[in-house]
Write a protein that holds these residues in place. Structure first.
Motif, PDB file in Angstrom:
ATOM      1  N   LYS A 524       0.828  -1.211   0.000  1.00 38.86           N
ATOM      2  CA  LYS A 524       0.000   0.000   0.000  1.00 38.86           C
ATOM      3  C   LYS A 524       0.861   1.260   0.000  1.00 38.86           C
ATOM      4  O   LYS A 524       0.546   2.244  -0.683  1.00 38.86           O
ATOM      5  CB  LYS A 524      -0.945  -0.004   1.197  1.00 38.86           C
ATOM      6  N   SER A 525       1.971   1.223   0.760  1.00 35.00           N
ATOM      7  CA  SER A 525       2.873   2.388   0.784  1.00 35.00           C
ATOM      8  C   SER A 525       3.506   2.594  -0.587  1.00 35.00           C
ATOM      9  O   SER A 525       3.654   3.735  -1.057  1.00 35.00           O
ATOM     10  CB  SER A 525       3.963   2.191   1.837  1.00 35.00           C
ATOM     11  N   ALA A 526       3.893   1.496  -1.228  1.00 35.93           N
ATOM     12  CA  ALA A 526       4.490   1.593  -2.563  1.00 35.93           C
ATOM     13  C   ALA A 526       3.494   2.200  -3.546  1.00 35.93           C
ATOM     14  O   ALA A 526       3.858   3.045  -4.382  1.00 35.93           O
ATOM     15  CB  ALA A 526       4.936   0.213  -3.038  1.00 35.93           C
ATOM     16  N   LEU A 527       2.232   1.796  -3.432  1.00 30.02           N
ATOM     17  CA  LEU A 527       1.212   2.320  -4.337  1.00 30.02           C
ATOM     18  C   LEU A 527       0.928   3.790  -4.043  1.00 30.02           C
ATOM     19  O   LEU A 527       0.802   4.601  -4.971  1.00 30.02           O
ATOM     20  CB  LEU A 527      -0.067   1.498  -4.205  1.00 30.02           C
ATOM     21  N   ASP A 528       0.863   4.148  -2.771  1.00 25.82           N
ATOM     22  CA  ASP A 528       0.624   5.553  -2.412  1.00 25.82           C
ATOM     23  C   ASP A 528       1.739   6.459  -2.920  1.00 25.82           C
ATOM     24  O   ASP A 528       1.507   7.616  -3.271  1.00 25.82           O
ATOM     25  CB  ASP A 528       0.501   5.701  -0.892  1.00 25.82           C
ATOM     26  N   ALA A 529       2.959   5.917  -2.963  1.00 20.53           N
ATOM     27  CA  ALA A 529       4.108   6.711  -3.415  1.00 20.53           C
ATOM     28  C   ALA A 529       4.291   6.663  -4.925  1.00 20.53           C
ATOM     29  O   ALA A 529       5.204   7.283  -5.472  1.00 20.53           O
ATOM     30  CB  ALA A 529       5.386   6.206  -2.738  1.00 20.53           C
ATOM     31  N   GLY A 530       3.406   5.925  -5.630  1.00 16.40           N
ATOM     32  CA  GLY A 530       3.534   5.765  -7.073  1.00 16.40           C
ATOM     33  C   GLY A 530       3.068   6.988  -7.841  1.00 16.40           C
ATOM     34  O   GLY A 530       2.689   8.009  -7.273  1.00 16.40           O
ATOM     35  N   GLU A 531       3.071   6.846  -9.159  1.00 19.84           N
ATOM     36  CA  GLU A 531       2.643   7.943 -10.031  1.00 19.84           C
ATOM     37  C   GLU A 531       1.147   7.827 -10.324  1.00 19.84           C
ATOM     38  O   GLU A 531       0.546   6.774 -10.093  1.00 19.84           O
ATOM     39  CB  GLU A 531       3.455   7.906 -11.329  1.00 19.84           C
ATOM     40  N   PRO A 532       0.541   8.908 -10.835  1.00 20.35           N
ATOM     41  CA  PRO A 532      -0.898   8.856 -11.145  1.00 20.35           C
ATOM     42  C   PRO A 532      -1.217   7.726 -12.119  1.00 20.35           C
ATOM     43  O   PRO A 532      -0.463   7.447 -13.050  1.00 20.35           O
ATOM     44  CB  PRO A 532      -1.177  10.235 -11.768  1.00 20.35           C
ATOM     45  N   SER A 533      -2.349   7.086 -11.883  1.00 21.81           N
ATOM     46  CA  SER A 533      -2.706   5.902 -12.671  1.00 21.81           C
ATOM     47  C   SER A 533      -3.106   6.283 -14.089  1.00 21.81           C
ATOM     48  O   SER A 533      -3.842   7.249 -14.314  1.00 21.81           O
ATOM     49  CB  SER A 533      -3.844   5.155 -11.993  1.00 21.81           C
ATOM     50  N   ASP A 534      -2.597   5.525 -15.033  1.00 25.86           N
ATOM     51  CA  ASP A 534      -2.923   5.680 -16.452  1.00 25.86           C
ATOM     52  C   ASP A 534      -2.773   4.295 -17.061  1.00 25.86           C
ATOM     53  O   ASP A 534      -1.658   3.798 -17.214  1.00 25.86           O
ATOM     54  CB  ASP A 534      -1.963   6.684 -17.105  1.00 25.86           C
ATOM     55  N   MET A 535      -3.903   3.652 -17.396  1.00 22.38           N
ATOM     56  CA  MET A 535      -3.829   2.252 -17.810  1.00 22.38           C
ATOM     57  C   MET A 535      -3.045   2.073 -19.094  1.00 22.38           C
ATOM     58  O   MET A 535      -2.348   1.071 -19.275  1.00 22.38           O
ATOM     59  CB  MET A 535      -5.237   1.675 -17.950  1.00 22.38           C
ATOM     60  N   ALA A 536      -3.112   3.041 -20.000  1.00 19.80           N
ATOM     61  CA  ALA A 536      -2.314   2.940 -21.229  1.00 19.80           C
ATOM     62  C   ALA A 536      -0.828   2.980 -20.896  1.00 19.80           C
ATOM     63  O   ALA A 536      -0.027   2.221 -21.449  1.00 19.80           O
ATOM     64  CB  ALA A 536      -2.679   4.069 -22.190  1.00 19.80           C
ATOM     65  N   ALA A 537      -0.450   3.888 -19.967  1.00 15.49           N
ATOM     66  CA  ALA A 537       0.951   3.973 -19.553  1.00 15.49           C
ATOM     67  C   ALA A 537       1.366   2.724 -18.775  1.00 15.49           C
ATOM     68  O   ALA A 537       2.506   2.254 -18.894  1.00 15.49           O
ATOM     69  CB  ALA A 537       1.169   5.227 -18.706  1.00 15.49           C
TER      70      ALA A 537
END
Length: 815
Positions: A524-537
């Protein structure tokens, strides 16, 4: 005599040179030693830069000369006591002054010849070897410095001179016979023509210098001291699981070095192989490590048929083809002569048995002059359209699998090609020597890292297969899946030989990728620190990472995510999904995904589309594959609807039961998605399609039990109001079933090419009657199961069981 060669990193600093001296001092006290030194790391590149800048008339060469001087003087001040520094600095400055004069002359004429560049490059080894010799003397060892240019005689092919071994062996033997020193320090890389002109032996030539001297002196052993602990089964920068090779034959080492293994310079092996002098590759910075011993095969049995894997990048493929080549001798000769004229080195050759074409691999840097030369040579045949102009393909790489034992081990080629094929790596050309010690394949350069890893895994890591999982959707089901993967991680490795890594995760807000793997204890911490979601990216990143044994997992109900499955499958990436949209959309799309999975050897698995974790689809697939024919399917496929009607008893209102199901998480936030029957329609459609029937969703009859007003209510709250309004309707359904001694079940049915869903009253003697809770049940009536249907029954809803079904599909795709 023992010969020791120390590379650029071993000579790279005062501290490293101290370590080199310790290694030399720890050699056995009785005996004589020749030490060959490379230039200090980075110096040769700076010397080349000096020459090029001077030849271009740019005065910045003086700044680079100052950097070279500073590095050597700083090393002297650290390495030697102050009492002896002045004499050593004086000698070094004298040589640097000569270098500066040479560069000044090049600057004046504005031209850098190959001869001048060799002279410039020689100063790196001349300086480093002098410092090493002086350090050994200051330590009290009987050491002398000798200029290799006075021993090794070459032709005048400046930049990569060929050695005159007869003259070299004579001069070397004569010199050593007259000397009484115990330690001889020589500069590597440099040599001279018979007229005394400085030449060099090619980048990496210090290894070659050591081998030449070892062969001339019939040395006991040649030590190559570098910054790694021997040759590895693959480049550790590409393959993290690469392991050292303790023993290897001369022939295997030559093959690996020729195809890109950087530990040893390819020409090094030949002189010592002829004299059967062992080569020991050791690590200067870990001298106690065993390293790699290169020697003649002595009956030692390798555990694996393959000894190592290496590769060459930046390759171009040249193909000469045409019907005019068939049966006409001399085309190959003319092709190679044209390449020889332009000094183009041919790395790989393959020819079709029909003689219609011949393909060679060369360095990409040579492709333009190669095409010009070959098209010129065959201009008449091209004009007469007997052959095509030379076809040039760039952005290629060669991967070579090497091993003496391959020729006696059946199935090596099949294993290699299967490993690449399973991971979507396309092979453009294949070459195998008649000795069967080497199988080389040409692939796209973007696939090199993945190819090296899958081949290494196939031949060296069979007990442990790495699986890279990318998960879209980490809500209830996705969260449970991550929990289960974390819990079973060690079990999968120990019992199934699978190292399952979650390498990427995404939800509707963020997405994250792990450099190696995401820590499932804290995802969850890794996801919170991730970049904005973009399914194509997200999809593009998965494809660009190009990791072996990749699996994309879709835990969403998104139409957009379902629309990109094809992109994954055609890149050899398996798809596992609980999202029913793809398999229940247009039949053409469903069929295209199945076809892509077959074509690109990827898995497309969707067991959880029907029955959550129950083996509903796998059971059906097994029946069909074994030749059985499905005559009918009857099923209760909605856990939420089964929960609703099992609890619609004892005076409870229909509204209360539906609200309770929603509160328990058994329905979607909008219960109409479940109660409308559309979800069940999708499920029976998927089962019908998996039975081999071409059917669309609109072909299924839906006998809805919900009043139209409830279905079309503008909101969920309004829907619940309509349930109150129509309470008598629902009560009458229950009372009629109760009066007949039956129970209400929402049933899906397929028979004779037709499918329907709807609420039915089930008699006590029917298998559906006692179906409790949120369970699902499927009855398959087939040719083999005609008298009594095959029944699959169990929990058909819930995050845990759905996650376990996805987990099982991931394992199926990996195996």
């Amino acid at each position: 005599m023992q010969v020791l060669k120390f590379g650029g990193t071993s000579m790279g600093s005062a501290q490293s040179i101290e370590q080199v001296c310790n290694i030399i001092r720890n050699k056995k006290p009785n005996g004589r030693f020749t030490i060959v030194a490379s230039a200090m790391s980075g110096i040769t590149d700076k010397l080349i830069q000096c020459g090029q800048l001077a030849g271009q008339g740019q005065e910045q060469y003086r700044n680079v000369l100052a950097e070279i001087e500073s590095k050597h003087l700083d090393t002297i001040r650290t390495l030697f006591p102050i009492t002896v520094q002045s004499g050593i600095i004086s000698q070094v400055k004298k040589r640097l002054n000569t270098l500066e004069t040479l560069c000044d002359g090049i600057f004046q004429v504005g031209e850098l010849s190959a001869r001048s560049l060799d002279k410039i490059m020689s100063f790196g080894e001349l300086l480093s070897s002098y410092l090493l010799a002086e350090k050994l003397k200051s330590a009290g060892l009987n050491a002398v410095w000798k200029d290799s240019r006075e021993l090794i005689v070459t032709d005048n092919n400046f930049g990569n001179a060929a050695v005159n071994f007869l003259a070299t062996n004579h001069q070397t033997a004569q010199y050593y016979q007259q000397q009484t020193a115990d330690f001889f320090v020589l500069p590597g890389f440099v040599a001279a023509t018979s007229d005394g002109e400085t030449t060099t032996l090619g980048r990496g030539g210090s290894d070659y210098t050591a081998a030449i001297i070892a062969a001339a002196l019939h040395a006991e052993v040649l030590d190559i001291w570098t910054d790694v602990s021997g040759m590895m089964t693959a480049d550790p920068r590409m393959v993290s699981q690469a392991i050292p090779i303790p023993h290897i034959s001369y022939e295997e080492a030559m093959e690996l070095s020729h195809f890109g293994a950087k530990v040893i310079y390819p020409p090094t092996i030949q002189p010592v192989m002829d004299k059967r002098i062992p080569i020991w590759i050791k690590n200067t910075f870990a001298p106690d490590d065993y390293g790699t011993l290169i020697r003649s095969q002595d009956g030692e049995t390798h555990v694996h048929p393959v000894t190592g894997i290496s590769g060459i990048q930046k390759i171009a493929l040249l193909t000469l083809e045409g019907s005019g080549m068939v049966g006409i001798p001399g085309f190959s000769k003319r092709l190679f002569e044209a390449l020889l004229t332009e000094r183009v080195n041919v790395i790989l050759i393959t020819q079709s048995s029909s003689e219609h074409s011949i393909t060679v691999g060369i360095h990409e840097a040579d492709m333009l002059k190669a095409k010009t030369a070959v098209d010129s040579e065959f201009s008449q045949e091209i004009l007469e359209k007997r052959i095509e102009p030379l076809i040039v393909e760039r952005d290629m790489s060669i991967v070579a699998v090497v091993g003496d034992k391959m020729k006696n081990h059946h199935g090596t080629s099949g294993k290699l090609f299967a490993a690449l094929g399973r991971n979507g790596v396309n092979i453009r050309a294949i070459a195998q020597g008649s000795t069967e010690k080497n199988i080389s394949v040409v692939i796209n350069k973007g696939d090199v890292k993945k190819a090296l890893n899958v081949i290494h895994e196939a031949f060296f890591e069979e007990p442990l297969k790495q699986v890279n999982v990318f998960i879209a959707g980490v809500g209830n089901v996705g969260g449970k899946l991550l929990e289960q993967l974390n819990q079973q991680h060690q079990f999968l490795m120990n019992e199934l030989g699978l190292h399952v890594r979650v390498t990427g995760i995404a939800n509707s807000r963020n997405m994250a990728f792990g450099h190696e793997a995401i820590n499932l204890h804290d995802w969850k911490s890794a996801l919170d620190a991730g970049e904005p979601s973009d399914m194509a990216a997200f999809a593009q990143k998965i494809k660009s990472l190009n990791l072996r044994n990749s699996v994309f997992v879709d835990n969403t109900a998104s139409k957009d995510v379902a629309a990109i499955y094809g992109e994954f499958l055609q890149h050899g990436i398996s798809v596992v999904t609980c999202n029913k949209i793809a398999c229940s959309s247009d039949y053409a799309y469903y069929k295209s995904l199945k076809d892509l999975a077959r074509k690109y050897n990827a898995s497309f698995l969707f067991e959880t589309n029907v029955g959550a974790g129950l083996p509903v689809i796998n059971t059906l697939n097994d029946l069909i594959r074994s030749g059985d024919k499905v005559n009918s399917i009857e099923a209760v496929l909605s856990g939420s609807l089964n929960f609703v009607f099992n609890n619609f008893v004892n005076g409870a209102s229909f509204r209360e039961v539906v609200k309770a199901a929603q509160d328990e998480g058994y329905t979607e936030p909008d219960p109409r998605i479940d109660l409308s029957g559309v979800d069940v329609m999708r499920k029976i459609l998927i089962l019908a399609r998996e039975s081999g029937v071409q059917m669309e969703l609109e072909d299924i009859t839906n006998h809805s039990f919900l009043p139209k007003e409830a279905l079309e209510a503008p909101s969920v709250d309004a829907f619940y109001e309509q349930l109150d309004v129509h309470a008598d309707h629902f009560l009458s359904l229950r009372e009629k079933a109760d009066a007949d001694g039956k129970r209400l079940k929402f049933v899906a049915r397929y028979e004779n090419g037709k499918a329907s869903v709807g609420l039915q009253s089930i008699a006590p003697d029917h298998p559906f009657f006692k179906l409790e809770g949120k369970d699902n049940i499927v009855l398959y009536t087939t040719n083999r199961y005609a008298a009594q249907p095959l029944i699959v029954k169990g929990a058909g809803a819930g995050a845990d069981v759905t996650a376990s079904g996805i987990f099982a599909d991931i394992i199926r795709s990996a195996r």
